[in-house]
Design an enzyme around this catalytic site. Structure first.
Site, PDB file in Angstrom:
ATOM      1  CG  ASP A 257      -2.255   0.686   1.140  1.00  0.00           C
ATOM      2  OD1 ASP A 257      -2.238   1.808   0.464  1.00  0.00           O
ATOM      3  OD2 ASP A 257      -3.231   0.311   1.611  1.00  0.00           O
ATOM      4  CG  HIS A 291      -1.894   1.211  -3.460  1.00  0.00           C
ATOM      5  ND1 HIS A 291      -2.776   1.016  -2.561  1.00  0.00           N
ATOM      6  CD2 HIS A 291      -1.291   0.069  -3.733  1.00  0.00           C
ATOM      7  CE1 HIS A 291      -3.214  -0.190  -2.925  1.00  0.00           C
ATOM      8  NE2 HIS A 291      -2.165  -1.005  -3.877  1.00  0.00           N
TER       9      HIS A 291
END
Length: 522
Positions: A257, A291
Site C-alpha cells: 500500500d 500505492h
C-alpha cells in the site's frame, strides 16, 4: 611527583573504564537470561515481559535480543526502555489471534477503538526505542486471509463479538465498512500518546496491517529502517497519525500500500479528537512498489500542517506525491513543501491533490468540508503516466499551489479542476498525448516558461476551460508546436501575455465561440 601524578591519572582512567563497562553491562537485560529461547522452540512473550519489567524497575535500560530466532506474542514497552535487536536476531510474531488479547486502546484507520494489541505497543510512555540490525516478522498472511476472505463469508466470530462488546459507542466513519465487521487487523508497531520515540536500523516484513503507526505522539524519529512487505492489503509502511515533530530519514520502503502516509483521524472520530499532524520532515528515503510514495490523508480530519519532503526517490509506485481527502472528512492540509524528488516508473500520477477521493455530492461548507492550501513542489524529475492531477471541490477549491523547476517524461500532462491561484514556473513535460496543462474551473493561473520538448501534433500546450485571470509569460515553445493555447468556456476571461516568443508555433491561440472576450498573447 610528576610520576605519581601520571600513575594516578592512569589508575583513574582504568577505574573509570571498568565502571563504564560494568554499568553498560548492567544496563542490558538479555532476554535469554529471563527464559527466552533463541531457537523459536518456545513462546517468549512472558520472558520478554519479565526483562522489560526488570529494566523498568531499575529506572530503564536496554532489553537485548542476541542472534537467533524468537517466537513471541505482543511486546509492550514502558518508559525509558530500548528494545535492541542485534544483527542476526529475528523476532517472529505469532499468528495466533488469541495471543493479541485482551484488546487494548488503539486507533484504526483514524477511528479510536479497542482492538487486538499491536505487535509492538506502548501507551503514555516516554523515551522508548526499537533499534538494531535485526529483523522483525509480523507473519501477516493469516491475518490478511482471515480479514479479506473469511470475515466476508462468515460475518461473526468470538473476536468480532468481543470487539463489538468493547466498542458500543465507537464513532464509526461515515461510510460503513471494517468497523461494522468488527475484525480489525492490528498495526505492527503502534505507540499511543508517547514522547521521544526512536525506531532505527531494523528490518520489518509481513506486517498484518499498517507497519509503523505512532498515534498522538510528540518527537518521533524513524531512521535507517527497511520495510519489505509483499503485495498485501493495507500494509502501509510508515503512518504517523496526529503526531507532532516527526522526523523520517534514510529509510527504504516497499509495501503493498502507501509507503509513507501522514494522517490525523477520520470523519467524526478525527474531528472529535481534533489533534493535527504537524512539523514533519521526510528526507533521504527510497520508496518502491507502493500505492503512493509519500501520501497525506485520506484520514486527515484533524488537519495536517508544516510538512517538508526532500531528497527522495520513488521507483515503481502507483503514485508519487499524493494528498487525498473527501467531503465528510473536514480538516485542512496546509504549508507543505516538496523539493528534490526523483520519480521513475510511476504507474498512475506523479503528483495528486484530490478532494474527491470518495464519490460524494456538493454540500454547504461546514466542519465536514476538507481544504488544501499553500502547497509547493520544486526540483522534481519524473517518468511515468500522468504528470499531475488537481481536483478540488466546487464549494472548496484547492488554493495556492505552485510547481517550480520540473522535468517530466509522461504519457499525459497536468489536469487541474476546481482550483485557485495555481502557478507553473520553468516546467517541462514531454507528454505523448493531450496538453501539457489542462485547466477547468480555475481562478488565478500563472503559466511561466512551460513547454514540451516533444510537442504532440494537433494538441495545445495549454488548454483552458472556464478559467479566469491567467498570466502567460516567458513562453518559448519548441519547434513543431502546432498550438500553444486553446480556450473555451463562457467564464473564460482575463487572459494576458508577457515576454512570450511564439516564432516556432503554427497557431498561437485557438478560441472557441463561447469565449466572450478576444484572446491575444504578446
Amino acid at each position: 611527583m610528576k610520576r605519581y601524578t601520571k600513575l594516578g591519572l592512569i589508575l583513574t582512567f582504568v577505574v573509570t573504564c571498568l565502571y563504564v563497562t560494568t554499568a553498560s553491562a548492567q544496563d542490558y537485560y538479555n532476554v535469554l537470561k529471563y527464559g527466552a529461547k533463541n531457537d523459536s522452540s518456545k513462546l517468549a512473550t512472558e520472558s520478554i515481559k519479565k526483562a522489560i519489567a526488570a529494566a523498568s524497575k531499575a529506572g530503564g535500560g536496554t532489553v537485548y535480543f542476541p542472534a537467533g530466532k524468537y517466537l513471541t506474542g505482543p511486546i509492550h514497552l514502558k518508559s525509558n526502555i530500548t528494545i535492541y535487536i542485534d544483527a542476526g536476531a529475528e523476532i517472529h510474531f505469532s499468528d495466533n489471534f488469541d495471543h493479541y488479547l485482551p484488546m487494548v486502546k488503539s486507533r484504526w484507520e483514524g477511528t479510536d477503538v479497542m482492538n487486538f494489541s499491536p505487535l509492538f505497543y506502548a501507551i503514555n510512555a516516554e523515551n522508548i526505542a526499537i533499534k538494531g540490525r535485526g529483523l522483525i516478522d509480523g507473519h501477516g498472511k493469516k491475518w490478511w486471509a482471515y480479514s479479506e476472505v473469511h470475515v466476508k463469508k462468515i460475518p461473526t466470530s468470538r473476536w468480532q463479538e468481543e470487539f463489538k462488546r468493547l466498542n458500543k459507542d465507537v464513532l464509526a466513519p461515515d461510510l460503513p465498512g471494517w468497523i461494522e465487521r468488527g475484525f480489525l487487523r492490528p498495526p505492527f508497531i503502534q505507540m499511543m500518546d508517547c514522547k521521544n520515540v526512536l525506531i532505527e536500523g531494523i528490518t520489518i516484513t509481513n506486517s498484518p496491517f499498517w507497519t509503523i503507526n505512532p498515534q498522538y505522539c510528540d518527537n518521533v524519529t524513524i531512521s535507517k529502517v527497511t520495510i519489505n512487505n509483499p503485495d498485501s492489503p493495507n500494509s502501509d509502511g510508515i503512518n504517523p497519525e496526529s503526531c507532532r515533530n516527526v522526523h523520517i530519514s534514510d529509510c527504504h520502503i516497499s509495501t503493498g500500500d502507501d509507503c509513507i502516509t501522514i494522517k490525523s483521524g477520520k470523519d467524526r472520530s478525527g474531528r472529535k479528537a481534533n489533534v493535527p499532524a504537524e512539523n514533519h520532515t521526510i528526507t533521504n528515503c527510497t520508496m518502491l512498489s507502493g500505492h503512493g510514495g509519500v501520501v497525506i490523508g485520506s484520514e486527515m480530519s484533524g488537519g495536517v500542517r508544516r510538512v517538508t519532503i526532500s531528497n527522495c526517490v520513488f521507483d515503481g509506485t502507483d503514485r508519487g506525491l499524493r494528498i487525498k481527502s473527501a467531503r465528510g472528512r473536514g480538516g485542512v492540509v496546509e504549508d507543505i513543501r516538496v523539493n528534490n524528488v526523483v520519480m521513475r516508473n510511476i504507474r498512475d500520477q506523479a503528483i495528486v491533490l484530490d478532494l474527491q477521493y470518495a464519490t460524494t455530492t456538493v454540500e454547504p461548507v461546514s466542519e465536514r468540508t476538507p481544504a488544501f492550501r499553500n502547497i509547493h513542489f520544486s526540483n522534481i524529475t519524473a517518468h511515468g503516466n500522468r504528470a499531475g492531477y488537481l481536483n478540488g471541490l466546487e464549494e472548496m477549491p484547492i488554493e495556492n499551489v505552485s510547481f517550480n523547476n520540473m522535468n517530466m517524461d509522461m504519457q499525459t500532462g497536468f489536469r487541474i479542476k476546481n482550483s485557485k491561484d495555481i502557478e507553473f514556473h520553468n516546467v517541462r513535460v514531454n507528454n505523448k498525448k493531450g496538453p501539457v496543462v489542462e485547466a477547468e474551473n480555475v481562478v488565478g493561473l500563472q503559466i511561466d516558461d512551460v513547454k514540451s520538448q516533444k510537442p504532440v501534433a494537433g494538441e495545445a500546450i495549454v488548454e483552458l476551460n472556464n478559467v479566469e485571470d491567467v498570466l502567460i509569460q516567458n513562453a518559448f515553445p519548441a519547434k513543431g508546436t502546432d498550438v500553444y493555447l486553446k480556450v473555451k468556456g463562457a467564464k473564460t476571461n482575463g487572459i494576458v501575455g508577457k515576454a512570450n516568443h511564439f516564432g516556432n508555433v503554427k497557431t498561437v491561440v485557438v478560441q472557441e465561440a463561447d469565449v466572450k472576450e478576444k484572446i491575444k498573447l504578446d
